[in-house]
Structures are given as structure tokens and as C-alpha cells.
Write an enzyme that holds these catalytic residues in place. Structure first.
Site, PDB file in Angstrom:
ATOM      1  N   ALA A 132       0.943  -0.894  -0.139  1.00  0.00           N
ATOM      2  CA  ALA A 132       0.031  -0.483   0.188  1.00  0.00           C
ATOM      3  C   ALA A 132       0.430   1.661   0.111  1.00  0.00           C
ATOM      4  O   ALA A 132       1.910   1.414   0.636  1.00  0.00           O
ATOM      5  CB  ALA A 132      -1.024  -0.657   1.470  1.00  0.00           C
ATOM      6  N   ASN A 162       8.274   9.104   5.024  1.00  0.00           N
ATOM      7  CA  ASN A 162       8.181   9.255   5.009  1.00  0.00           C
ATOM      8  C   ASN A 162       6.488   9.740   6.152  1.00  0.00           C
ATOM      9  O   ASN A 162       6.092   9.057   6.625  1.00  0.00           O
ATOM     10  CB  ASN A 162       6.516   8.151   3.933  1.00  0.00           C
ATOM     11  CG  ASN A 162       5.356   7.656   4.651  1.00  0.00           C
ATOM     12  OD1 ASN A 162       4.391   8.713   4.565  1.00  0.00           O
ATOM     13  ND2 ASN A 162       5.750   6.230   4.476  1.00  0.00           N
ATOM     14  N   ARG A 163       5.958  10.715   5.715  1.00  0.00           N
ATOM     15  CA  ARG A 163       4.556  10.864   6.810  1.00  0.00           C
ATOM     16  C   ARG A 163       4.042  11.478   6.075  1.00  0.00           C
ATOM     17  O   ARG A 163       3.750  12.702   6.404  1.00  0.00           O
ATOM     18  CB  ARG A 163       5.168  12.345   7.911  1.00  0.00           C
ATOM     19  CG  ARG A 163       5.987  13.689   6.886  1.00  0.00           C
ATOM     20  CD  ARG A 163       6.653  14.417   8.507  1.00  0.00           C
ATOM     21  NE  ARG A 163       7.073  15.098   7.982  1.00  0.00           N
ATOM     22  CZ  ARG A 163       8.697  15.774   7.551  1.00  0.00           C
ATOM     23  NH1 ARG A 163       8.886  14.692   8.777  1.00  0.00           N
ATOM     24  NH2 ARG A 163       9.812  16.771   7.333  1.00  0.00           N
ATOM     25  N   SER A 197      -0.516   3.246  10.387  1.00  0.00           N
ATOM     26  CA  SER A 197       0.114   4.337   9.456  1.00  0.00           C
ATOM     27  C   SER A 197       0.848   5.052  10.697  1.00  0.00           C
ATOM     28  O   SER A 197      -0.078   5.226  11.671  1.00  0.00           O
ATOM     29  CB  SER A 197      -0.879   4.746   8.612  1.00  0.00           C
ATOM     30  OG  SER A 197      -1.220   4.361   7.367  1.00  0.00           O
ATOM     31  N   THR A 201       5.754   0.780   8.175  1.00  0.00           N
ATOM     32  CA  THR A 201       6.902   1.167   8.572  1.00  0.00           C
ATOM     33  C   THR A 201       6.965   1.632   9.907  1.00  0.00           C
ATOM     34  O   THR A 201       5.966   1.448  10.833  1.00  0.00           O
ATOM     35  CB  THR A 201       6.653   2.488   7.962  1.00  0.00           C
ATOM     36  OG1 THR A 201       5.119   3.572   8.461  1.00  0.00           O
ATOM     37  CG2 THR A 201       6.952   3.107   6.191  1.00  0.00           C
ATOM     38  N   SER A 220       9.524   0.142  -1.084  1.00  0.00           N
ATOM     39  CA  SER A 220      10.643   1.001  -1.281  1.00  0.00           C
ATOM     40  C   SER A 220      11.838   0.656  -2.430  1.00  0.00           C
ATOM     41  O   SER A 220      12.640   0.819  -2.860  1.00  0.00           O
ATOM     42  CB  SER A 220      11.375   0.832   0.168  1.00  0.00           C
ATOM     43  OG  SER A 220      10.549   1.078   1.188  1.00  0.00           O
TER      44      SER A 220
HETATM   45  C1  LIG Z   1       5.741   7.132   0.791  1.00  0.00           C
HETATM   46  C2  LIG Z   1       4.748   5.847   1.326  1.00  0.00           C
HETATM   47  C3  LIG Z   1       3.483   5.793   1.748  1.00  0.00           C
HETATM   48  C4  LIG Z   1       3.316   4.781   1.948  1.00  0.00           C
HETATM   49  N1  LIG Z   1       1.537   4.941   2.508  1.00  0.00           N
HETATM   50  C5  LIG Z   1       1.226   3.256   3.106  1.00  0.00           C
HETATM   51  C6  LIG Z   1      -0.468   3.479   3.336  1.00  0.00           C
HETATM   52  O1  LIG Z   1      -1.172   4.252   2.637  1.00  0.00           O
HETATM   53  N2  LIG Z   1      -1.169   2.157   4.144  1.00  0.00           N
HETATM   54  C7  LIG Z   1      -0.128   1.434   4.722  1.00  0.00           C
HETATM   55  O2  LIG Z   1      -1.110   0.654   5.084  1.00  0.00           O
HETATM   56  N3  LIG Z   1       0.881   1.543   4.201  1.00  0.00           N
HETATM   57  C8  LIG Z   1       1.161   2.099   3.176  1.00  0.00           C
HETATM   58  N4  LIG Z   1       3.322   2.163   3.030  1.00  0.00           N
HETATM   59  C9  LIG Z   1       3.790   1.347   4.168  1.00  0.00           C
HETATM   60  C10 LIG Z   1       4.096   0.047   2.931  1.00  0.00           C
HETATM   61  O3  LIG Z   1       2.933   0.149   2.246  1.00  0.00           O
HETATM   62  C11 LIG Z   1       4.975  -0.325   3.776  1.00  0.00           C
HETATM   63  O4  LIG Z   1       4.151  -1.727   4.822  1.00  0.00           O
HETATM   64  C12 LIG Z   1       6.520  -0.358   4.114  1.00  0.00           C
HETATM   65  O5  LIG Z   1       6.830   0.476   3.159  1.00  0.00           O
HETATM   66  C13 LIG Z   1       7.127  -1.924   3.986  1.00  0.00           C
HETATM   67  O6  LIG Z   1       7.573  -2.034   2.515  1.00  0.00           O
HETATM   68  P1  LIG Z   1       9.064  -1.453   2.277  1.00  0.00           P
HETATM   69  O7  LIG Z   1      10.455  -2.106   2.908  1.00  0.00           O
HETATM   70  O8  LIG Z   1       8.771  -2.898   1.373  1.00  0.00           O
HETATM   71  O9  LIG Z   1       8.289  -0.034   2.155  1.00  0.00           O
HETATM   72  C14 LIG Z   1       3.742   3.684   2.982  1.00  0.00           C
HETATM   73  C15 LIG Z   1       4.942   3.740   2.591  1.00  0.00           C
HETATM   74  C16 LIG Z   1       5.829   4.483   1.805  1.00  0.00           C
HETATM   75  C17 LIG Z   1       7.145   4.455   1.687  1.00  0.00           C
END
Ligand SMILES: Cc1cc2nc3c(=O)[nH]c(=O)nc-3n(C[C@H](O)[C@H](O)[C@H](O)COP(=O)(O)O)c2cc1C
Length: 362
Positions: free
Chosen positions: A61, A110-111, A172, A243, A315
Site C-alpha cells: 500500500a 515518509n510522513r 500508519s 513502516t 521501497s
Molecule cells: C511513501 C509511502 C507511503 C505509504 N503509504 C501507506 C499507506 O497508505 N497505507 C499503509 O498501510 N502503508 C503504507 N506504506 C507502508 C508500505 O505499505 C509498507 O508496509 C512499508 O513501506 C514497508 O515495506 P517496504 O520496506 O518494502 O517499503 C507506505 C510506505 C511508503 C514508503
């Protein structure tokens, strides 16, 4: 085509401000005449939550929050895509800058704060889809809502007819108070209401799988509660996880102090540990999706052995490009061959107990 996209786009995107780069990548994907991905080897197929996934590699997501490019993303070879997070009403999210790339760490902070076009816009886009392929939607609450649980119910009511699954995002870190929904009493109430909404919307026998996405920052005592409550309510699965607000040792010490959720490579150890801890507590009651820091086939297979039936990434795409999807699938087939396994299901959770016996990741 995919290699070309990576070679041309990646250096350009990395030179840009991260949020503009993201918007550009999404726009390019929508317009790119991508051919349909080659059919997956059937050994990569996964049955979970009553759905048949052609391969276990999903888009997490947050990349396509408003479901603008889900079919193009599926054509890149993902086994499923999770759109969202969406909120009932449109909301702008936090002020910019709110997205930071930590190149030396292959990490992102991200925030964004659940910036969303609102659930009606997302439901309309999904309703207009003609493509096949599993598209779930991640749902959340508006920042200034009075009754957060009611926001999740609103999203389920709007999306149940159009989403392959729905993810209740209580993790989140950028919406004040949202993660408090992981506390026992609040979670118990929330899950009762979202399950009830799902049952009410189960028209024609289509009961959408409801998944719960948790933070990797829960204590083990809190995780005991969360998994127990999820099991009691008959949740279909969990995503571990979102995150982290923690800061594992980072090279980019200045950017590392930015507020928000950290993702990418430095999240891998923590999220894999919490995944294994969740797996041993779930005792097979439901499947898990492992998310956090996956940037190679070996990392994906480690998540599976720690307890994930499916995986998701975000990411890793930023640093490795979209070629990562095919590379992971190829590596998983190699791991099956080397381990003389017939299916990925045979590897799920094999290392979970061992992972939980390691020292807690620094
Ligand atoms: C820019 C950004 C926006 C995200 N927005 C959401 C979100 O709206 N809802 C959610 O559950 N996770 C959100 N995530 C978290 C990701 O879905 C994922 O759980 C997290 O980034 C870990 O995976 P990764 O290390 O492969 O990025 C976001 C992550 C990033 C980097």
C-alpha cells in the site's frame, strides 16, 4: 521493456524530489504500453484468504493510493496490488516536504499522512476496471474524524463490491492516534464493526477477505493481544507490517531524524522478527503477508520462511527498479529447486521458531 524502463527512468527519478519522482513514475506507468506479463510458473501460485494468487509478490500500500494505475502495475508482473490507503473523505495529508529518500541506506522516511482522493473516487476507478488480477484496498480513517471505526466501516461499504480484499490499516504512524486502534479494547470494537460491515455487504456470497495491518513497533505483549483478538474475530489474515517509527542504525544521520515512518532495507530485520513472532502466535489460524525491506529474492524467501504466505514491497522498487519483481520470482523458483520443494507453501514458517530465538534486532 521492463529493463528499458528501469534504465531510462531510474536515474532521472532519483535526481528529482522524491514526491515529484513518484508522481512521474505513476503517470508514466499509466501511459506506458506495457504488454501483459508472461504467465507465472504454477509453482509460484499461492492460495490464501480464499483467493488464488498467480505469484506471491505484491505491491504494498501507498504506491498507488488512489488506484490510478493498478492494471499497469499488475502487468509489471505483480501477483497482486494493494491500492490505498484511502480515507472516506478526500484529505490533503501533511505539508511538504513529507517524503525523504535515504540513498545510502536504501531507505525511505515518509510522513504523508494518508493523503487521499477519498473512497468514492477510488471505488469508481475500481468499478471501471476491465482487467483481471487481484487488487486489494488499504483503508484508514480521516485525520479529524470523531469516530475512527465508523470511517473503516464507510470504506468497507464503498469498496466491498470492487476490491479483492480489504486491509484495515491501524498502523500508519502519520495520522495522530491511528495506531492506538491496536490497543486491545479499541481493536476489539473496531474488528467487531468491520467484520459486521463485511458480512452485511456479502452480497451474492462474496465475502471480501479482511486483513489487519500492524506496526512493527508493537511490544510482544501487545502482539499477544492483537493476534488473540484477530483470531477471535475470524480475521482472514494479517500484514506485518507497516513502516517503523524506530530508527535502526542509519548512515544518513541528518535525514534519519526526519519524523515519519521508515521503510526499506533497514526495516528488514525488525519486520521479519515481528512477522515470525506473529506466525508463532497465529498457529496457522490465518495466512500472513510479509512486508518490510524486501529488495532481493533472498530477502523474499527469508520472509516466507519466517511465516509469510505472500510478500509485498514498495521501497525496494525505488532502489532496484521494476526489474526486481521478475528477479524475485526467478530466485524463488531457484530456491524451490535447490530445496527440492514442490510449492512455496512447503517453506512457509520453516524458520519462524529459529527467528524468534535470535537476539532482538538492533
Ligand atoms: C511513501 C509511502 C507511503 C505509504 N503509504 C501507506 C499507506 O497508505 N497505507 C499503509 O498501510 N502503508 C503504507 N506504506 C507502508 C508500505 O505499505 C509498507 O508496509 C512499508 O513501506 C514497508 O515495506 P517496504 O520496506 O518494502 O517499503 C507506505 C510506505 C511508503 C514508503
Amino acid at each position: 521493456m521492463i529493463a528499458l524502463f528501469d534504465r531510462l527512468a531510474a536515474p532521472l527519478l532519483r535526481a528529482l524530489d522524491p514526491e515529484r519522482a513518484h508522481a512521474l513514475a505513476l503517470g508514466a506507468l499509466r501511459l506506458a504500453p506495457l504488454p501483459r506479463a508472461a504467465p507465472d510458473d504454477e509453482r509460484l501460485g499461492v492460495a490464501a484468504f480464499g483467493l488464488a494468487f498467480p505469484n506471491p509478490v505484491g505491491l504494498a500500500a501507498g504506491f498507488d493510493k488512489n488506484a490510478q494505475a493498478v492494471d499497469a502495475l499488475l502487468r509489471l508482473g505483480f501477483g497482486f496490488v494493494e491500492a490505498g490507503g484511502v480515507t472516506p473523505e478526500p484529505q490533503p495529508g501533511n505539508p511538504r516536504p513529507r517524503l525523504f529518500r535515504l540513498d545510502a541506506d536504501q531507505a525511505v522516511i515518509n510522513r504523508l499522512g494518508l493523503n487521499s482522493a477519498g473512497v468514492e473516487a477510488v471505488a469508481a476507478r475500481l468499478a471501471a476496471r476491465t482487467g483481471a488480477g487481484i487488487v486489494g484496498v488499504n483503508i484508514g480513517a480521516n485525520k479529524d474524524t470523531a469516530d475512527r471505526a465508523a470511517d473503516y466501516v464507510t470504506c468497507i461499504e464503498a469498496l466491498a463490491a470492487h476490491a479483492g480484499f480489504l486491509t484495515v490499516n491501524v498502523s500508519s504512524p502519520n495520522t495522530p492516534g491511528l495506531r492506538d486502534l491496536q490497543q486491545a479494547a479499541a481493536l476489539d470494537d473496531l474488528l467487531a464493526r468491520v467484520i459486521d460491515a463485511r458480512e452485511r455487504k456479502a452480497e451474492g456470497g462474496v465475502r471480501r477477505p479482511l486483513l489487519l495491518k500492524i506496526a512493527p513497533d508493537l511490544t510482544l505483549a501487545a502482539l499477544d493481544d492483537v493476534v488473540g483478538i484477530a483470531r477471535r474475530h475470524g480475521i482472514d489474515g494479517m500484514i506485518v507490517g507497516n513502516t517503523t517509527v524506530s530508527r535502526p542504525k542509519l548512515r544518513e544521520t541528518a535525514k534519519g531524524t526526519e519524523q515519519g515512518g521508515l521503510s526499506g532495507r533497514p526495516l528488514f530485520a525488525l519486520s521479519t522478527r515481528v512477522l515470525a513472532e506473529t506466525y508463532v502466535r497465529a498457529e496457522g489460524a490465518f495466512p500472513l503477508i510479509g512486508t518490510g525491506g524486501i529488495d532481493s529474492g533472498a530477502a523474499a524467501f527469508a520472509k516466507i520462511k519466517a511465516g509469510a504466505s505472500l510478500i509485498q514491497l514498495y521501497s525496494g522498487l525505488i532502489f532496484r527498479g521494476v526489474g526486481l519483481i521478475g528477479a524475485i520470482k526467478q530466485d524463488l523458483l531457484d530456491f524451490l529447486r535447490i530445496g527440492r520443494l514442490n510449492a512455496l507453501a512447503d517453506a512457509v514458517g520453516r524458520d519462524a521458531a529459529a527467528v524468534t530465538a535470535e537476539p532482538w534486532p538492533a
